[in-house]
Design a protein around this motif. Sequence first.
Motif: not given
Length: 264
Positions: A36-37, A40-45, A133-134
């Motif tokens: 889930x990139x 929490x309102x962020x782009x972790x890709x 995050x997950x």
Amino acid sequence: MKGQITASLGLFAKLAASSVIYSGNGYGTYYYDIQHPQSCGQDLSVANTGNVECSQFLALNLNQINSNNLVAMNHSLIASNLAQYCGRQVVVSVNGVASSTPFFIGDGCERCGTGSSTGPWNPSGAPGLDFSFSALSALNGQACNQGHIDISWQVLDTTLFDFDSNAPGQPWGPVSGGSNPGNGGGDPGSCTWAGHCQGASCSSDDDCSDSLVCSSGKCSTDSGSGGSAPPATCTWAGHCLGASCSTEDDCSDSLVCTNGKCSN
Ligand SMILES: *[C@@H]1O[C@H](CO)[C@@H](O)[C@H](O)[C@H]1NC(C)=O
């Protein structure tokens, strides 16, 4: 199917047979998420494309490791002896309760290596571990709101993942189950117990992650015939029906966030 009780028994059996090589108390934070990139309102890709410290020569990145159970620890400590820490199992506890998630060390965390080893929380230096995050959110539903949660940890001498730093000359990948993500043989990120996902060898349902069952010696999806109904689960543990949320991105599958809870 791997139930709560067998999960804890398995954990204690492992603890009894393993030595603790590093332990501490501090803070858990997050920096990536393969499944889930957008979390929490962020782009972790972009973070997912970062090379992991334990892959010294192959320079594999988080996407290639393909597991949300990879954990980063004190960068100074791991850098001093990659062979000792890389790939080792980490038992993470929240409020003294040990998680059965098979976390393993794979990366270094800058913030975890500076600051006082007894805290307090300081975003630029405090002891702890860095997670997906997950995984962090499954440990504590406040992960998104607070950004950091209180944890304690024990790194065991049990190896869950082979990197070129701790298992030079070996194929890289999860130790049990034999699926090497490097040759397209498996998808260790697709279940919550790396090495026990679909296609892994098993002798009973307890050897298989989540709702997978052991069929002809391989972990397989339940055909659904007869027996008890499968547990109410979803593909993103900790983000199923009823979990706390602030936006729809915090909820698994097709669930939406209604009044702070993931709902249908
Ligand atoms: C990280 O490890 C180094 C090397 O062992 C140590 O000196 C330092 O205190 C540790 N940092 C924290 C925050 O525990």
